[in-house]
Each structure stands twice: as structure tokens, then as C-alpha cells.
Design an enzyme around this catalytic site. Structure first.
Site, PDB file in Angstrom:
ATOM      1  N   GLY A  94       0.829  -1.436   0.037  1.00 44.14           N
ATOM      2  CA  GLY A  94      -0.222   0.232   0.148  1.00 44.14           C
ATOM      3  C   GLY A  94       0.964   1.218   0.082  1.00 44.14           C
ATOM      4  O   GLY A  94       1.304   1.700  -1.202  1.00 44.14           O
ATOM      5  N   HIS A 463       3.503  -7.127 -10.890  1.00 45.85           N
ATOM      6  CA  HIS A 463       3.946  -6.616  -9.600  1.00 45.85           C
ATOM      7  C   HIS A 463       3.393  -7.655  -8.489  1.00 45.85           C
ATOM      8  O   HIS A 463       4.008  -7.843  -7.632  1.00 45.85           O
ATOM      9  CB  HIS A 463       3.022  -5.281  -9.351  1.00 45.85           C
TER      10      HIS A 463
END
Length: 486
Positions: A94, A463
Site C-alpha cells: 500500500g 507486480h
């Protein structure tokens, strides 16, 4: 019906009953085993197929005075005796994104939601094939985790690590039969901060070795702003995403340790120099030049019109100054039957009241909507820009931990080029030269080994490695925790 036929039919019915019984979820067969904390045992998960392993979920309070509690989902290993298997804590990044929505239901957990968010489909490459896995929503304010003290929502790396450590201490007291199992921490993206810092905290505070800590694994790890930022713009340029003008312009004008691709609109800081203004212009130019591609995995299409997920992946916004639009889409998986808009279905599924009840989630008086990435956590921008290279050099590489750094090679957010750059600064002795490793007679990636660390790429992965190359991701992780050669 003659007697021989009746016998055959009777035997068939017995076999059918046995097959059905064997296919029932083990969660219905282990109630007595977990009698002491049966309120965390998942009795039946809506829309889930039968599974031969137990699952648990609920809250662990990490600060009684503040009323700060972290939500977890614990999936036992799919083996005869899960207490003999390793235990792995998985952390998404995040900062401020959910390991339940990301890790458990999008990447390496036992299920994926269907396109309506009503049923769950089996993930054949779940990491619980080789390990017990804990998915932890951290820090408080992420996912179902909460705090009764609003000041807690202003947080950073240090408290996140301390809270996660407190969670682990209490978790292994609850599940004491797993306390002696080899323990690993794994994660991706901003877990490049979470994982090594939690590892250092365990090494410092766990003085009586109550946790059988063995190693860490981090994928596409955000580690050092200057190296990872340069790695990103270099990757864009070498993969024909941007022009010479924007690349050399960013190299010349951007302070990549504190700006460049990482400068976000929300900082509200006035540009103090001509170079900063020019840097912004070159970043804007590079964004326009790349167009509406999927920057998480550059060779696949975007999920068109996915408005719900477009607001959730904050890390990409922070890294690329991109307001969530087409670039907010997650990558397509390589299998033909994969839904590229999985974030939407995860959000639908986890906001169903019956699902939250089954997970023992959202139990406070004030009900709130689950989101993949938190809009209420104010995470330290200074921590986000800080380097964790000293954590490796001063603590982890001096320990006996096994360390795996891995990188999906089609990721343009925290690409392989940045990881290779910061690893090189560690000045480690190479003990095994760069070579390919294989799975199903195909090159699955490349690997090199150093004194205390292994670095591996995953070919064709973006990713989120377990999401985009699930079979190769499981193979890599399984070999790591078993300490086997790829």
C-alpha cells in the site's frame, strides 16, 4: 433387483457416502480440536467449495487501552498434520492495503471469487499447499482492522511493526500447537518495508525465541526511494514506454530520493525550485507517453470501467502521481479463464453481511464498508521515502535468517531494475552465478545466490507475482521454505 445387483448397488452407495464424507470441509471435523477458541473457527464460508483444511479468522487486540485490533484470516496447510508444516505471515503493501482482499482472495489464498462476487472458486496454486498462511490486515484502519482511538490512524512503519509483532505473540499463544513450526514472513510491494522491519523487531524483542523465525521473502519490494524510482524510470525507457526526452529530463531534474515518480499531488508542497517544476513537467510527459497501459504488468490489457477498484490501489498513485483511471486496473492473469476485474468481485464478496458474519468480521457497533486500501489511514510520507537498506546491512544480513528477494519481470511500478540496483549496494559475495530455473520444461525465471540472500525473477509475472504467475510463484515459494534448489 437380484441379490448380486443389490450388493453392487449397496457397495456403490457406501462408496458414494464415503467419497462425500471425505470431501466435506475439515472445518466441520475439527471443532473439538479448537474448542478453546472456537469463536475464531470458520464453520462455513458462504459460496466456498468443500476444503480438506481448517480456517480461522477474527480479531487480535494489540493495544487494549487504545482499543486497537487487527483482523486476520488463518488458513491451515493442506497436509495430513498442519502443525508439522511451516507458518507464513503474508503482508500486502500500500501502504494501507488489505492482505485479506489482496493476498487471501486475489493472489495466494485458497479461493478466488466468481464474477458476481457470490461464490468462491478453488485456487489450485494456493500457498497453503506447502505452508499454513496468516493473512493480516495491518495497520489498524485497513480492511476490517480497527481502532477506537482516532489518533491511531496517523501511523507509520514503527508502530506497524510493533503491532504486527504483538499480534504474532498473541497468535502463537492462541494457536500454541503451531508455535514450534518454522515461521516465515512474506509479502510484496510496500511490504518491502513491512517485512524487513517486522523481522528486525522479532529479532530484537523475541529474546526467548518463542517464535521459530526462519526467514523472509519479499516480492517487487519497495525498499529505497532513490534506487526504486530510478529503476522505474529506467524500466519505462528500456521497455519503450517513454521517450528519450522524458527519461533524460527526469534523470537531470528529479531528486529521485524524494520526488520524481514518487511525488504525489496530496503533499501540497509548493515547488521551491526550477528543477522541481521541470521534474513535474517531465513526469507528466512520461505519463502521457505511456498512455492507458497496465503499469502493474505492462504486457496485458486493463480492466475497462472498473470504477470500484480504480480507487483502491493507492501505492500506484503514490508512485506515479496518477489519479486512478485506466492505469488503476490490475493485471490479467496468464490463464485464459481468469477475470481481470477481480478487485470488484472481492469487494462485493467481503461486503456481504453473511460473509462478514462467517469471518467474525466487522463486529463493532458501527458497521463500515470493507475496502481494499484504506482511505482513513494517514501513513507517514517520510517513512514511505525512507530506505530500509540499513535494516538489511545492520540487522538481517548479520542474522541466521534466510532471505529471498523476488521480482516479477513485467512490473513497471517497483520493477526488477530497482531491486537489482539496491541489492548491488549490499556488496554481497556471489556464491551461485546468475542462471535460469525451470518449471514444466520452460524457463520460469532467473536466480542468483549470495552469502545470506537469494534473488530470483519470475518470468512473465507482474507486480503481484502469485496473482499473475500463480504456478511459478508457488514453485518459487515452496522451494524457498523447503530450502531446496530451484
Amino acid at each position: 433387483m437380484d441379490s448380486s445387483l443389490r450388493s453392487i448397488v449397496g457397495l456403490s452407495l457406501i462408496c458414494l457416502v464415503a467419497i462425500v464424507a471425505a470431501d466435506r470441509p475439515l472445518i466441520r471435523q475439527v471443532t473439538n480440536r479448537y474448542r478453546k477458541f472456537n469463536d475464531h473457527l470458520i464453520q462455513e464460508l458462504p459460496g466456498a467449495p468443500p476444503v480438506p483444511f481448517a480456517m480461522h479468522s477474527g480479531y487480535v487486540t494489540v493495544d487494549e487501552a487504545a482499543g486497537r485490533a487487527l483482523f486476520y484470516w488463518f488458513v491451515e496447510a493442506e497436509v495430513a498434520d498442519p502443525t508439522t508444516a511451516p507458518v507464513t505471515l503474508w503482508l500486502n503493501g500500500g501502504p494501507g492495503c488489505s492482505s485479506v482482499g489482496g493476498g487471501a482472495l486475489s493472489e495466494l489464498g485458497p479461493f478466488y471469487p466468481d464474477k458476481e462476487g457470490k461464490a468462491l472458486l478453488t485456487n489450485p496454486y494456493s500457498w497453503n499447499k506447502v505452508s499454513n498462511v496468516i493473512f493480516l490486515e495491518s495497520p489498524a484502519g485497513v480492511g476490517f482492522s480497527y481502532t477506537n482511538t482516532s489518533a491511531d490512524l496517523i501511523t507509520g512503519d514503527e508502530r506497524t511493526a510493533l503491532d504486527s509483532y504483538e499480534f504474532l505473540v498473541k497468535f502463537f499463544k492462541m494457536y500454541e500447537e503451531f508455535a514450534k513450526a518454522p515461521f516465515y514472513i512474506a509479502g510484496e510491494s510496500y511490504a518491502g518495508h513491512y517485512v524487513p522491519q517486522l523481522a528486525a523487531t522479532i529479532l530484537k524483542l523475541d529474546t526467548d525465541s518463542a517464535i521459530n523465525f526462519q526467514g523472509i521473502a519479499v516480492g517487487n519490494a519497495w525498499t529505497d526511494a532513490s534506487h526504486d524510482n530510478f529503476g522505474a524510470i529506467f524500466y519505462w525507457w528500456t521497455h519503450a514506454l517513454i521517450s528519450d526526452t522524458s527519461f533524460y529530463g527526469m534523470v537531470k531534474t528529479c531528486n529521485l530520493s524524494s520526488s520524481g515518480p514518487l511525488r504525489e499531488y496530496q503533499q501540497g508542497r509548493l515547488k521551491s525550485s526550477r528543477a522541481e517544476l521541470q521534474c513535474d513537467d517531465y513526469i507528466d510527459l512520461s505519463t502521457k507517453e505511456m498512455g492507458d497501459i497496465n503499469i502493474y504488468e505492462i504486457y496485458v490489457d486493463v480492466c475497462v470501467g472498473a470504477s470500484a477498484q480504480a480507487e483502491t490501489k493507492h501505492f500506484a498513485k503514490q508512485l506515479n502521481r496518477l489519479r486512478r483511471g485506466a492505469l488503476g486496473a490490475l493485471p490479467l492473469k496468464t490463464s485464459a479463464n481468469y477475470d481481470p476485474c477481480i478487485d470488484n468481485e472481492v469487494e462485493v464478496y467481503l461486503n456481504r453481511p453473511e460473509v462478514q458474519e462467517a469471518l467474525h468480521a466487522n463486529v463493532t457497533g458501527l458497521k463500515y464498508r470493507w475496502t481494499d486500501c484504506s482511505d482513513i489511514v494517514d501513513y507517514s510520507y517520510e517513512d514511505l521515502l525512507s530506505s530500509v537498506i540499513p535494516v538489511y546491512t545492520d540487522i538481517l544480513l548479520k542474522s541466521k535468517l534466510r532471505i529471498l528477494i523476488f521480482s516479477g519481470d513485467t512490473d513497471a511500478i517497483v520493477p526488477v531494475t530497482g531491486s537489482r540496483s539496491w541489492i548491488r549496494t549490499l556488496d554481497l559475495k556471489i556464491v551461485e552465478d546468475w542462471r535460469p530455473y525451470y518449471l514444466n520444461q520452460q524457463v520460469a525465471g532467473y536466480v542468483t545466490k549470495f552469502d545470506n540472500m537469494t534473488f530470483a525473477t519470475v518470468r512473465g509475472a507482474g507486480h503481484m507475482v502469485p496473482y499473475t504467475q500463480p504456478e511459478r510463484g508457488l514453485y518459487l515459494f515452496g522451494n524457498f521454505i523447503s530450502d531446496s534448489a530451484l
